[in-house]
Design a protein around this motif. Structure first.
Motif, PDB file in Angstrom:
ATOM      1  N   GLY A  84       2.744   9.331   0.167  1.00 48.93           N
ATOM      2  CA  GLY A  84       3.048   8.233   1.084  1.00 48.93           C
ATOM      3  C   GLY A  84       2.322   6.948   0.771  1.00 48.93           C
ATOM      4  N   VAL A  85       1.822   6.803  -0.471  1.00 46.02           N
ATOM      5  CA  VAL A  85       1.036   5.619  -0.831  1.00 46.02           C
ATOM      6  C   VAL A  85       1.799   4.326  -0.588  1.00 46.02           C
ATOM      7  N   ARG A  86       3.104   4.348  -0.789  1.00 44.93           N
ATOM      8  CA  ARG A  86       3.891   3.125  -0.635  1.00 44.93           C
ATOM      9  C   ARG A  86       3.927   2.625   0.808  1.00 44.93           C
ATOM     10  N   SER A  87       3.687   3.520   1.758  1.00 50.50           N
ATOM     11  CA  SER A  87       3.825   3.141   3.166  1.00 50.50           C
ATOM     12  C   SER A  87       2.483   3.127   3.913  1.00 50.50           C
ATOM     13  N   PHE A  88       1.368   3.259   3.202  1.00 54.85           N
ATOM     14  CA  PHE A  88       0.067   3.217   3.867  1.00 54.85           C
ATOM     15  C   PHE A  88      -0.137   1.868   4.546  1.00 54.85           C
ATOM     16  N   THR A  89      -0.684   1.903   5.739  1.00 56.20           N
ATOM     17  CA  THR A  89      -1.027   0.670   6.447  1.00 56.20           C
ATOM     18  C   THR A  89      -2.399   0.192   6.010  1.00 56.20           C
ATOM     19  N   ASP A  90      -2.743  -1.040   6.377  1.00 58.74           N
ATOM     20  CA  ASP A  90      -4.072  -1.561   6.060  1.00 58.74           C
ATOM     21  C   ASP A  90      -5.155  -0.700   6.705  1.00 58.74           C
ATOM     22  N   THR A  91      -4.865  -0.173   7.886  1.00 62.51           N
ATOM     23  CA  THR A  91      -5.846   0.683   8.566  1.00 62.51           C
ATOM     24  C   THR A  91      -6.124   1.928   7.751  1.00 62.51           C
ATOM     25  N   HIS A  92      -5.088   2.509   7.178  1.00 65.11           N
ATOM     26  CA  HIS A  92      -5.283   3.715   6.362  1.00 65.11           C
ATOM     27  C   HIS A  92      -6.093   3.391   5.112  1.00 65.11           C
ATOM     28  N   TRP A  93      -5.780   2.273   4.470  1.00 64.53           N
ATOM     29  CA  TRP A  93      -6.549   1.885   3.292  1.00 64.53           C
ATOM     30  C   TRP A  93      -7.998   1.587   3.658  1.00 64.53           C
ATOM     31  N   ASP A  94      -8.202   0.988   4.819  1.00 66.30           N
ATOM     32  CA  ASP A  94      -9.575   0.708   5.262  1.00 66.30           C
ATOM     33  C   ASP A  94     -10.371   2.004   5.399  1.00 66.30           C
ATOM     34  N   ARG A  95      -9.737   3.025   5.953  1.00 60.01           N
ATOM     35  CA  ARG A  95     -10.419   4.306   6.124  1.00 60.01           C
ATOM     36  C   ARG A  95     -10.753   4.934   4.772  1.00 60.01           C
ATOM     37  N   LEU A  96      -9.787   4.889   3.861  1.00 61.09           N
ATOM     38  CA  LEU A  96     -10.049   5.434   2.525  1.00 61.09           C
ATOM     39  C   LEU A  96     -11.164   4.662   1.830  1.00 61.09           C
ATOM     40  N   GLU A  97     -11.146   3.361   1.975  1.00 56.95           N
ATOM     41  CA  GLU A  97     -12.171   2.537   1.341  1.00 56.95           C
ATOM     42  C   GLU A  97     -13.541   2.837   1.924  1.00 56.95           C
ATOM     43  N   ALA A  98     -13.617   3.020   3.247  1.00 59.30           N
ATOM     44  CA  ALA A  98     -14.902   3.320   3.888  1.00 59.30           C
ATOM     45  C   ALA A  98     -15.438   4.677   3.446  1.00 59.30           C
ATOM     46  N   GLU A  99     -14.546   5.616   3.189  1.00 59.62           N
ATOM     47  CA  GLU A  99     -14.986   6.949   2.803  1.00 59.62           C
ATOM     48  C   GLU A  99     -15.265   7.077   1.318  1.00 59.62           C
ATOM     49  N   ARG A 100     -14.495   6.377   0.488  1.00 57.37           N
ATOM     50  CA  ARG A 100     -14.569   6.618  -0.949  1.00 57.37           C
ATOM     51  C   ARG A 100     -15.253   5.511  -1.739  1.00 57.37           C
ATOM     52  N   GLU A 101     -15.429   4.343  -1.109  1.00 59.87           N
ATOM     53  CA  GLU A 101     -16.127   3.264  -1.805  1.00 59.87           C
ATOM     54  C   GLU A 101     -17.255   2.704  -0.941  1.00 59.87           C
ATOM     55  N   ALA A 102     -17.807   3.552  -0.077  1.00 59.53           N
ATOM     56  CA  ALA A 102     -18.903   3.099   0.780  1.00 59.53           C
ATOM     57  C   ALA A 102     -20.106   2.707  -0.080  1.00 59.53           C
ATOM     58  N   PRO A 103     -20.789   1.615   0.261  1.00 57.70           N
ATOM     59  CA  PRO A 103     -21.979   1.219  -0.510  1.00 57.70           C
ATOM     60  C   PRO A 103     -23.007   2.342  -0.525  1.00 57.70           C
ATOM     61  N   ILE A 104     -23.627   2.542  -1.657  1.00 56.04           N
ATOM     62  CA  ILE A 104     -24.586   3.634  -1.823  1.00 56.04           C
ATOM     63  C   ILE A 104     -25.997   3.121  -1.566  1.00 56.04           C
ATOM     64  N   LYS A 105     -26.701   3.870  -0.734  1.00 48.78           N
ATOM     65  CA  LYS A 105     -28.082   3.530  -0.443  1.00 48.78           C
ATOM     66  C   LYS A 105     -28.958   4.723  -0.813  1.00 48.78           C
ATOM     67  N   GLY A 106     -30.205   4.466  -1.148  1.00 47.55           N
ATOM     68  CA  GLY A 106     -31.091   5.602  -1.419  1.00 47.55           C
ATOM     69  C   GLY A 106     -31.741   5.498  -2.771  1.00 47.55           C
ATOM     70  N   LEU A 107     -31.440   6.465  -3.623  1.00 45.52           N
ATOM     71  CA  LEU A 107     -32.114   6.595  -4.897  1.00 45.52           C
ATOM     72  C   LEU A 107     -31.882   5.393  -5.796  1.00 45.52           C
ATOM     73  N   VAL A 140       0.271  -1.287  -3.696  1.00 42.54           N
ATOM     74  CA  VAL A 140       0.894  -0.457  -4.730  1.00 42.54           C
ATOM     75  C   VAL A 140       0.348  -0.779  -6.124  1.00 42.54           C
ATOM     76  N   ARG A 141      -0.908  -1.216  -6.187  1.00 43.80           N
ATOM     77  CA  ARG A 141      -1.539  -1.428  -7.483  1.00 43.80           C
ATOM     78  C   ARG A 141      -1.995  -0.082  -8.036  1.00 43.80           C
ATOM     79  N   ARG A 142      -1.994   0.028  -9.365  1.00 42.14           N
ATOM     80  CA  ARG A 142      -2.409   1.279 -10.000  1.00 42.14           C
ATOM     81  C   ARG A 142      -3.247   0.986 -11.242  1.00 42.14           C
ATOM     82  N   TRP A 143      -4.089   1.956 -11.572  1.00 46.81           N
ATOM     83  CA  TRP A 143      -4.926   1.850 -12.749  1.00 46.81           C
ATOM     84  C   TRP A 143      -4.916   3.184 -13.502  1.00 46.81           C
ATOM     85  N   VAL A 144      -4.674   3.125 -14.784  1.00 48.97           N
ATOM     86  CA  VAL A 144      -4.758   4.330 -15.601  1.00 48.97           C
ATOM     87  C   VAL A 144      -6.234   4.693 -15.747  1.00 48.97           C
ATOM     88  N   VAL A 145      -6.554   5.948 -15.477  1.00 47.87           N
ATOM     89  CA  VAL A 145      -7.945   6.406 -15.558  1.00 47.87           C
ATOM     90  C   VAL A 145      -8.181   7.176 -16.850  1.00 47.87           C
TER      91      VAL A 145
END
Length: 676
Positions: free
Chosen positions: A586-609, A399-404
């Protein structure tokens, strides 16, 4: 033909004897043993009432009896601790053993009707001693949802809601029960507790039973009542040295090993020996009550105990409930109320805005960026007369948050130019630490004012992208609840926006935010992060309100949030709206598995250019449609799982797409430049 005549003298003597015969002793404990039988639906403790299983209840039942001179009995407790059972024994036992008028008051009329239908009626039918006194087929007005009269007319039960001053007037009651007292709010006639108490003022030997789970202090009614009474708490003997002591939550917390919640225990304050759960039955048999304010016992006896004393709750369960709630103020409040039986100490004032400003100046990310760990994006929008203010917040694990970002659009929400800017905001992307563009997962816009205009804009966007919200400042309001279906005042037709219009507990969210703002460790659960580059007025607005007591029109003290008249508060409002959107996802009730999936999709290491700094900063973010969609589809489904319009089904799940051509992150680019 033989005619039988009544012996008038004998009849007169029998009637006189019945009238002169002293009534039987009123003993609620004995009555409970004879009459209360729990079904599986009512309690996990099936069968007749067993004093050995609930030994602490006996003292309250004795205090409620006529042999005890006290007039008021208060019971502050954890949830699911048998308080309703005590109230039922007091109510039904009184109507059976000592007939008279009885008043049972709930927080609202709706609560009263629900209790009457779902709790009272089964008891009236299932309790033999009571069933004969309250026939359910009466048609003379003596049997209704909120009024039950004995068949012989010697007593009646009136069921009322504290929100209705009319139901608390023009009646005189010898006994009454004030249930869920902490949830009572001021009504049109003033203070409902004072109104209810006055209904028994004419009876010299009246009994008033106040019962509730605490809520928020200062301002909690049941906590205030407990402190005004005798303050009796149960002491138990140590199984090692027999020293008597109160089992407290702080003691359990000090002995809690988070890696082994099944080993939850207490330690003796005298010998230091461990008090484990298997010792509880032995200790409960030897309990004693000790009064912190014994001089009040003559008039007002008050009792308190919590879940650790109940055989219906395991100590491991208490420990696991705390580990789930730890670091999340809303859940911590629920734990302190429902498990620890204590009022939640409100954070009525935020940390000084200058402290937050200085903390932001040392931040590791800049305004407009999504820092590492920010995986879900929500936006809060507040509508004013001539501008619309908004705030973007990223959410991550624990439940950590950051103002963007935050900003203001000129114009009224009804103006096309303002709506066009909001349309662009819904589509906008913000670059995260991996160089990917993250768009808004859910936007929550204030629909309390200019509701039709807000709906005119919101309905252009799917329900999984935009919802309408409004704050409910009562401290008993849930974190989020659908607005009841509303109708057009002119046409009488149901308004479609009810399908995606939600109330949120503004007061609870403010208290939670103010508590979290004191956290300085970025890895701590519930941490709130701020970027470099925010203006001073952002922090001033975020901390602009205070929870204070004030006198209402009737002269009674109420606790409310007060804003400095010279200070705007839109950034505090938009933060609450953004958090409401996160709760809806449902952010308050996300499991570690759900966060892992989000992390893999949205913070995947970038390769290429491998681009230089200028190319990287000028490069367009990858379109949201190109991003993998597995976890994102689940977010969308959460946003519409119970509020999708009939003509707008939830978005179908899509197979994960291959990762797009990616760019190096700012962090990777910095490392490469250093190597050069």
């Amino acid at each position: 033909m033989c005619i039988h005549l009544t012996n008038a003298e004998r009849l007169a003597m029998e009637t006189s004897a019945e009238a002169w015969d002293p009534p039987p002793a009123v003993d609620y404990l004995s009555w409970a043993k004879r009459n209360i039988v729990f079904s599986e639906r009512e309690s996990p403790e099936r069968g007749p009432y067993n004093e050995d299983r609930f030994p602490l209840n006996s003292e309250i039942l004795k205090a409620l009896g006529p042999d005890d001179p006290c007039r008021i009995v208060t019971f502050a407790k954890s949830a699911q601790l048998g308080g309703t059972v005590l109230a039922n024994i007091f109510t039904l036992g009184s109507l059976d053993m000592d007939p008279g008028d009885f008043l049972y008051v709930h927080p609202t009329d709706d609560n009263a009707r629900r209790w009457s239908k779902m709790k009272l009626m089964p008891m009236l039918k299932g309790t033999t001693a009571i069933a004969r006194l309250f026939p359910t087929k009466s048609r003379d007005g003596g049997d209704s949802v909120l009024y039950k009269e004995r068949i012989d007319g010697r007593g009646a039960l009136q069921i009322s809601g504290a929100n209705s001053p009319a139901s608390l007037s023009q009646v005189t009651m010898k006994r009454q029960c004030q249930d869920d007292l902490a949830k009572w709010e001021m009504n049109a006639g003033g203070d409902p507790e004072t109104q209810a108490d006055s209904r028994s003022a004419a009876h010299m030997f009246a009994k008033i039973f106040k019962i509730s789970t605490p809520l928020i202090w200062p301002g909690c009614r049941i906590t205030k009542s407990f402190r005004a009474g005798s303050q009796e708490v149960p002491e138990l003997p140590c199984p090692h040295c027999q020293h008597y002591q109160v089992l407290t939550w702080d003691n359990m917390l000090a002995n809690l090993d988070e890696a082994k919640p099944e080993a939850a225990c207490f330690s003796c304050v005298s010998c230091g020996g461990l008090i484990e759960e298997h010792h509880r039955p032995w200790m409960l048999k030897r309990h004693r009550f000790v009064a912190g304010n014994p001089k009040a016992m003559r008039y007002h006896r008050s009792f308190w105990w919590w879940a650790a004393y109940s055989v219906l709750q395991s100590w491991e369960g208490i420990a696991r409930a705390w580990l789930t709630a730890k670091g999340d103020p809303a859940r911590e409040q629920t734990f302190m109320n429902d498990m620890a039986g204590l009022a939640y100490e409100a954070a009525g004032e935020a940390v000084a805005w200058e402290v937050l400003r200085d903390r932001a100046a040392q931040s590791h990310y800049r305004r407009g960026q999504v820092p590492a760990g920010g995986l879900v994006i929500t936006i809060g929008v507040d509508c004013q007369k001539d501008y619309v203010q908004w705030q973007v917040v990223a959410w991550g694990r624990e439940v950590r948050r950051w103002v963007v970002e935050r900003g203001v659009f000129p114009g009224h929400i009804s103006e096309p130019s303002c709506q066009a800017l909001l349309d662009d905001l819904v589509k906008q992307l913000w670059i995260n630490s991996a160089g990917r563009g993250l768009g808004c997962d859910l936007l929550a816009i204030d629909g309390n004012a200019w509701t039709e205009d807000v709906w005119g804009w919101a309905k252009k966007h799917p329900a999984h992208r935009v919802i309408m919200v409004r704050g409910a400042n009562t401290e008993t309001a849930p974190l989020i609840a659908r607005v009841k279906k509303e109708v057009n005042a002119k046409t009488g037709k149901k308004l479609k926006y009810s399908r995606r219009f939600f109330n949120f507990g503004a007061s609870v969210l403010k208290m939670g935010l103010y508590r979290l703002l004191n956290k300085t460790d970025p890895l701590e659960r519930g941490y709130v992060g701020f970027p470099v580059g925010l203006e001073d007025d952002y922090f001033q607005q975020l901390t602009s309100e205070r929870r204070k007591a004030k006198k209402n029109k009737q002269g009674f003290e109420v606790w409310t949030w007060i804003k400095d008249a010279t200070q705007a508060n839109e950034d505090l409002d938009t933060m609450n709206q953004a958090e409401t959107a996160a709760i809806k996802l449902g952010v308050r009730s996300f499991t570690d598995t759900h966060w892992d999936r989000l992390e893999a999709e949205r913070e995947a290491p970038i390769k290429g250019l491998q681009l230089d700094l200028e190319d990287l900063m000028n490069a367009a973010a990858p379109p949201a449609s190109e991003a993998p969609t597995g976890a994102a589809d689940e977010l969308a489904a959460n946003a519409v799982r119970d509020d999708a319009p009939e003509d707008e089904p939830p978005p179908p799940a899509k197979p994960p797409a291959p990762a797009p051509a990616a760019r190096p992150s700012l962090r990777d680019l910095g490392r490469r430049l250093n190597r050069r």
